[in-house]
Design an enzyme around this catalytic site. Structure first.
Site, PDB file in Angstrom:
ATOM      1  N   LYS A   1      -3.755  13.853 -24.326  1.00  0.00           N
ATOM      2  CA  LYS A   1      -5.078  13.387 -24.675  1.00  0.00           C
ATOM      3  C   LYS A   1      -5.094  12.676 -26.009  1.00  0.00           C
ATOM      4  O   LYS A   1      -6.013  11.922 -26.325  1.00  0.00           O
ATOM      5  CB  LYS A   1      -6.033  14.604 -24.785  1.00  0.00           C
ATOM      6  CG  LYS A   1      -6.141  15.424 -23.532  1.00  0.00           C
ATOM      7  CD  LYS A   1      -6.996  16.684 -23.866  1.00  0.00           C
ATOM      8  CE  LYS A   1      -6.648  17.799 -22.946  1.00  0.00           C
ATOM      9  NZ  LYS A   1      -7.143  19.094 -23.395  1.00  0.00           N
ATOM     10  N   GLY A   2      -4.075  12.934 -26.830  1.00  0.00           N
ATOM     11  CA  GLY A   2      -4.090  12.506 -28.227  1.00  0.00           C
ATOM     12  C   GLY A   2      -4.388  11.036 -28.485  1.00  0.00           C
ATOM     13  O   GLY A   2      -4.987  10.689 -29.495  1.00  0.00           O
TER      14      GLY A   2
ATOM     15  N   ASP B   1       6.448  12.428 -33.597  1.00  0.00           N
ATOM     16  CA  ASP B   1       6.830  13.523 -34.481  1.00  0.00           C
ATOM     17  C   ASP B   1       8.328  13.780 -34.255  1.00  0.00           C
ATOM     18  O   ASP B   1       9.167  13.130 -34.879  1.00  0.00           O
ATOM     19  CB  ASP B   1       5.940  14.719 -34.114  1.00  0.00           C
ATOM     20  CG  ASP B   1       6.093  15.904 -35.020  1.00  0.00           C
ATOM     21  OD1 ASP B   1       6.330  15.718 -36.217  1.00  0.00           O
ATOM     22  OD2 ASP B   1       5.961  17.047 -34.541  1.00  0.00           O
TER      23      ASP B   1
ATOM     24  N   ARG C   1     -10.738  16.309 -32.396  1.00  0.00           N
ATOM     25  CA  ARG C   1     -10.276  14.990 -31.939  1.00  0.00           C
ATOM     26  C   ARG C   1     -11.309  13.903 -32.249  1.00  0.00           C
ATOM     27  O   ARG C   1     -10.982  12.733 -32.370  1.00  0.00           O
ATOM     28  CB  ARG C   1     -10.042  14.993 -30.425  1.00  0.00           C
ATOM     29  CG  ARG C   1      -8.906  15.870 -29.959  1.00  0.00           C
ATOM     30  CD  ARG C   1      -8.653  15.631 -28.476  1.00  0.00           C
ATOM     31  NE  ARG C   1      -7.815  16.658 -27.877  1.00  0.00           N
ATOM     32  CZ  ARG C   1      -6.497  16.668 -27.873  1.00  0.00           C
ATOM     33  NH1 ARG C   1      -5.838  15.701 -28.470  1.00  0.00           N
ATOM     34  NH2 ARG C   1      -5.817  17.633 -27.299  1.00  0.00           N
TER      35      ARG C   1
ATOM     36  N   LYS D   1       5.968  10.217 -38.049  1.00  0.00           N
ATOM     37  CA  LYS D   1       6.532  11.194 -38.993  1.00  0.00           C
ATOM     38  C   LYS D   1       8.049  11.170 -38.846  1.00  0.00           C
ATOM     39  O   LYS D   1       8.629  12.049 -38.210  1.00  0.00           O
ATOM     40  CB  LYS D   1       6.024  12.602 -38.638  1.00  0.00           C
ATOM     41  CG  LYS D   1       4.641  12.935 -39.125  1.00  0.00           C
ATOM     42  CD  LYS D   1       4.391  14.437 -39.050  1.00  0.00           C
ATOM     43  CE  LYS D   1       3.531  14.817 -37.882  1.00  0.00           C
ATOM     44  NZ  LYS D   1       3.185  16.238 -37.803  1.00  0.00           N
TER      45      LYS D   1
ATOM     46  N   ASP E   1      -0.578   8.604 -30.000  1.00  0.00           N
ATOM     47  CA  ASP E   1      -1.195   8.798 -31.309  1.00  0.00           C
ATOM     48  C   ASP E   1      -0.150   8.905 -32.416  1.00  0.00           C
ATOM     49  O   ASP E   1      -0.288   8.326 -33.477  1.00  0.00           O
ATOM     50  CB  ASP E   1      -2.127  10.026 -31.308  1.00  0.00           C
ATOM     51  CG  ASP E   1      -1.474  11.273 -30.717  1.00  0.00           C
ATOM     52  OD1 ASP E   1      -0.313  11.199 -30.265  1.00  0.00           O
ATOM     53  OD2 ASP E   1      -2.130  12.328 -30.708  1.00  0.00           O
TER      54      ASP E   1
ATOM     55  N   PHE F   1       0.843  18.471 -40.970  1.00  0.00           N
ATOM     56  CA  PHE F   1       0.106  18.534 -39.709  1.00  0.00           C
ATOM     57  C   PHE F   1      -1.239  17.857 -39.899  1.00  0.00           C
ATOM     58  O   PHE F   1      -2.016  18.226 -40.763  1.00  0.00           O
ATOM     59  CB  PHE F   1      -0.081  19.970 -39.241  1.00  0.00           C
ATOM     60  CG  PHE F   1      -0.610  20.025 -37.834  1.00  0.00           C
ATOM     61  CD1 PHE F   1       0.244  19.785 -36.753  1.00  0.00           C
ATOM     62  CD2 PHE F   1      -1.942  20.281 -37.585  1.00  0.00           C
ATOM     63  CE1 PHE F   1      -0.234  19.807 -35.452  1.00  0.00           C
ATOM     64  CE2 PHE F   1      -2.430  20.303 -36.278  1.00  0.00           C
ATOM     65  CZ  PHE F   1      -1.575  20.072 -35.211  1.00  0.00           C
TER      66      PHE F   1
HETATM   67  P1  IMP Z   1       6.698  14.678 -30.399  1.00  0.00           P
HETATM   68  O1  IMP Z   1       7.120  14.851 -28.972  1.00  0.00           O
HETATM   69  O2  IMP Z   1       7.198  15.816 -31.249  1.00  0.00           O
HETATM   70  O3  IMP Z   1       7.029  13.354 -30.994  1.00  0.00           O
HETATM   71  O4  IMP Z   1       5.166  14.916 -30.461  1.00  0.00           O
HETATM   72  C1  IMP Z   1       4.281  14.060 -29.972  1.00  0.00           C
HETATM   73  C2  IMP Z   1       2.955  14.727 -29.699  1.00  0.00           C
HETATM   74  O5  IMP Z   1       2.699  15.902 -30.457  1.00  0.00           O
HETATM   75  C3  IMP Z   1       1.892  13.746 -30.096  1.00  0.00           C
HETATM   76  O6  IMP Z   1       1.557  12.953 -28.987  1.00  0.00           O
HETATM   77  C4  IMP Z   1       0.769  14.619 -30.571  1.00  0.00           C
HETATM   78  O7  IMP Z   1      -0.122  14.842 -29.505  1.00  0.00           O
HETATM   79  C5  IMP Z   1       1.400  15.907 -31.003  1.00  0.00           C
HETATM   80  N1  IMP Z   1       1.485  15.992 -32.481  1.00  0.00           N
HETATM   81  C6  IMP Z   1       2.563  15.756 -33.246  1.00  0.00           C
HETATM   82  N2  IMP Z   1       2.296  15.896 -34.551  1.00  0.00           N
HETATM   83  C7  IMP Z   1       0.981  16.211 -34.614  1.00  0.00           C
HETATM   84  C8  IMP Z   1       0.081  16.457 -35.715  1.00  0.00           C
HETATM   85  O8  IMP Z   1       0.422  16.403 -36.907  1.00  0.00           O
HETATM   86  N3  IMP Z   1      -1.205  16.723 -35.375  1.00  0.00           N
HETATM   87  C9  IMP Z   1      -1.639  16.777 -34.088  1.00  0.00           C
HETATM   88  N4  IMP Z   1      -0.848  16.549 -33.044  1.00  0.00           N
HETATM   89  C10 IMP Z   1       0.452  16.266 -33.297  1.00  0.00           C
HETATM   90 MG    MG Z   2       0.097  13.580 -27.685  1.00  0.00          MG
END
Ligand code: IMP
Ligand code: MG
Length: 179
Positions: A44-45, A105, A167, A133, A102, A154
């Site tokens: 949803k992000g 990470d 959100r 990040k 969005d 975060f």
């Molecule tokens: P990744 O797979 O670790 O790159 O994470 C991606 C997903 O984790 C993103 O699409 C976000 O929905 C969620 N996410 C990562 N960091 C944050 C944060 O700081 N705040 C809120 N959601 C996050």
């Molecule tokens: Mg996400």
């Protein structure tokens, strides 16, 4: 420290985000001229970022949504990404896919979705994230279009959640410990 005692530090205001999204839209419009752009938004992000970004894109664009498993209520990625809702196309032949999220990470989500959609044989496939990040990577990945780079904190707002909430906040902020 519980979240109630933390302070909110604004990272990007509504205006700063709008300017950046416009800029990304202009670059993407230029890069996708005479292509067959298909934006795949990761719910949803990215729903707010996608809604704003596609309105800054001036070339024809088809928009689809995918749902992948998320962190749930925890702040840490599990390392596994499940496709909970796929796009309905078996084949993406002839499409220039742009995955929109969005934030990157660990990059586990993006690299998994890239692998998943690549199997559908699109013409090309790229990614666009509002926030990045880089210090948190568990797998190496650099998105093709990046709004802002941020340190390891975060963050919440503009589509990004804390639990199931926040959100709808129109800017991006971090919870920080009071000094
Ligand atoms: P990744 O797979 O670790 O790159 O994470 C991606 C997903 O984790 C993103 O699409 C976000 O929905 C969620 N996410 C990562 N960091 C944050 C944060 O700081 N705040 C809120 N959601 C996050
Ligand atoms: Mg996400």
């Amino acid at each position: 420290m519980s979240i109630q005692n933390k302070l909110r530090e604004v990272l990007f205001t509504k205006e700063q985000i709008a300017r950046k999204v416009k800029e990304l839209g202009e670059i993407i419009s230029r890069d996708y001229e005479n292509k067959n752009l298909l934006v795949v938004s990761l719910l949803k992000g990215s729903f707010i970022f996608t809604a704003d970004l596609v309105r800054e894109i001036e070339v024809p664009v088809r928009i689809e949504f995918m749902v992948t498993s998320s962190y749930g209520n925890s702040e840490e990625s599990s390392g596994e990404v499940k496709v909970l809702q796929d796009i309905k196309d078996e084949s993406l032949k002839g499409y220039d896919v742009l995955i929109v999220d969005d934030i990157t990470d660990t990059a586990i989500t993006m690299t998994n979705v890239l692998r998943h959609l690549s199997k559908k044989n699109p013409n090309s496939i790229k990614s666009c994230v509002l926030l990045d990040k880089p210090s948190r990577r568990k797998v190496e990945y650099v998105a093709d279009y990046i709004g802002f780079e941020i340190p390891d904190m975060f963050i919440v707002g503009y589509g990004l959640n804390y639990g199931d909430y926040l959100r709808n906040v129109d800017h991006v902020f971090a919870f920080v410990d009071p000094k």
